[in-house]
Design an enzyme around this catalytic site. Sequence first.
Site, PDB file in Angstrom:
ATOM      1  N   PRO A 132       0.824  -1.217   0.000  1.00 43.58           N
ATOM      2  CA  PRO A 132       0.000   0.000   0.000  1.00 43.58           C
ATOM      3  C   PRO A 132       0.856   1.264   0.000  1.00 43.58           C
ATOM      4  O   PRO A 132       0.360   2.350  -0.288  1.00 43.58           O
ATOM      5  CB  PRO A 132      -0.814  -0.122   1.291  1.00 43.58           C
ATOM      6  CG  PRO A 132      -0.107  -1.119   2.130  1.00 43.58           C
ATOM      7  CD  PRO A 132       0.652  -2.021   1.214  1.00 43.58           C
ATOM      8  N   GLU A 174       1.479  -8.062   8.993  1.00 39.92           N
ATOM      9  CA  GLU A 174       1.745  -6.608   9.034  1.00 39.92           C
ATOM     10  C   GLU A 174       2.670  -6.178   7.911  1.00 39.92           C
ATOM     11  O   GLU A 174       2.980  -4.999   7.764  1.00 39.92           O
ATOM     12  CB  GLU A 174       2.378  -6.224  10.372  1.00 39.92           C
ATOM     13  CG  GLU A 174       1.404  -6.143  11.535  1.00 39.92           C
ATOM     14  CD  GLU A 174       0.266  -5.170  11.274  1.00 39.92           C
ATOM     15  OE1 GLU A 174       0.541  -4.015  10.917  1.00 39.92           O
ATOM     16  OE2 GLU A 174      -0.897  -5.587  11.444  1.00 39.92           O
ATOM     17  N   ARG A 234      -3.215  -8.718 -20.277  1.00 41.29           N
ATOM     18  CA  ARG A 234      -4.160  -8.390 -21.357  1.00 41.29           C
ATOM     19  C   ARG A 234      -3.567  -7.414 -22.371  1.00 41.29           C
ATOM     20  O   ARG A 234      -4.145  -7.195 -23.424  1.00 41.29           O
ATOM     21  CB  ARG A 234      -5.500  -7.905 -20.808  1.00 41.29           C
ATOM     22  CG  ARG A 234      -5.461  -6.657 -19.996  1.00 41.29           C
ATOM     23  CD  ARG A 234      -6.633  -6.620 -19.030  1.00 41.29           C
ATOM     24  NE  ARG A 234      -7.928  -6.783 -19.692  1.00 41.29           N
ATOM     25  CZ  ARG A 234      -8.494  -5.859 -20.446  1.00 41.29           C
ATOM     26  NH1 ARG A 234      -7.905  -4.702 -20.633  1.00 41.29           N
ATOM     27  NH2 ARG A 234      -9.665  -6.074 -21.011  1.00 41.29           N
ATOM     28  N   ASP A 248      -9.936   0.259 -24.475  1.00 36.18           N
ATOM     29  CA  ASP A 248     -10.362   0.342 -23.082  1.00 36.18           C
ATOM     30  C   ASP A 248     -10.029   1.705 -22.483  1.00 36.18           C
ATOM     31  O   ASP A 248      -9.208   2.445 -23.015  1.00 36.18           O
ATOM     32  CB  ASP A 248      -9.661  -0.737 -22.246  1.00 36.18           C
ATOM     33  CG  ASP A 248     -10.253  -2.112 -22.506  1.00 36.18           C
ATOM     34  OD1 ASP A 248     -11.417  -2.174 -22.908  1.00 36.18           O
ATOM     35  OD2 ASP A 248      -9.523  -3.095 -22.307  1.00 36.18           O
TER      36      ASP A 248
END
Length: 258
Positions: free
Chosen positions: A88, A115, A153, A168
Amino acid sequence: MYIQAITLFPEVFAAITEFGVTARALQRGLWQFNAVNPRTFADNPLGYIDDRPFGGGPGMIMMAPPLQAAIDDAKARQPQSRLIYMSPQGTPLQHVQVSQLAQESGLIVLCGRYEGIDERVLQSNDITEIAVGDFVVSGGELPAMMLMDAVLRLLPGVLGDSQSAAQDSFADGLLDCPHYTRPIEFQNAVVPEILRGGNHALIARWRLKQSLMRTLTRRADLLADRRLTPEESGLLREIREEMQKEQDNPMINRKSES
Ligand code: SAH
């Protein structure tokens, strides 16, 4: 492309290796997959690879030695691979980086749990840290599969022509236009007539205008640093005029729509 995941849960990668276009591409040899489980490199018979954090606090930390052994094992199989840690705290993933990663011959994707991992793994390896958004999930496996799917993709042959990734959202810097299929009428909403008319030039113009409108209203940041073609500038002017009219006289416009 050779993709390896360093993970405590190799089985969950079935989601990408056994289903859909990514599975078909794997069967056709367009990419290869290998999972390395750090537990294999645990220094104890029970296979523990995590321990309590120095300094106290909740949760467990993945230990450096088994992780390093797993990284070295994956590197030995494909030395040119780019090493990635799903985190993150990494750079939030965007299309530009996905298309850069699609040029690599190999990726090694390290998935954290608990963690997170011992900081020294990040210090002693050349690692790109990538996030899937400003939120935290319980493990790196789902983020890794999102990254893998997004990269795969874009590889030639993975999507058929009819599903080309070039159309896209983000591929050309705009959001995709709305799509419709049968039936023509659904809950009083009718497929826009222009899409049924067969005039390909008009359809292309309508789609571009819709893409611009969506991007302007939902993601104006994407338009900010885009070099507009003359057609795009013209369409944006039209859109802004229409939006202005709507704002000046919302009732009239709403009536004329119904
Ligand atoms: N304590 C960490 C979060 C650990 S979550 C922190 O606050 O930064 C456990 C693992 O899930 C992480 O090691 C990472 O591999 C993965 N993960 C969680 N959220 C993620 C995100 N937004 N993007 C990518 N990976 C994520």
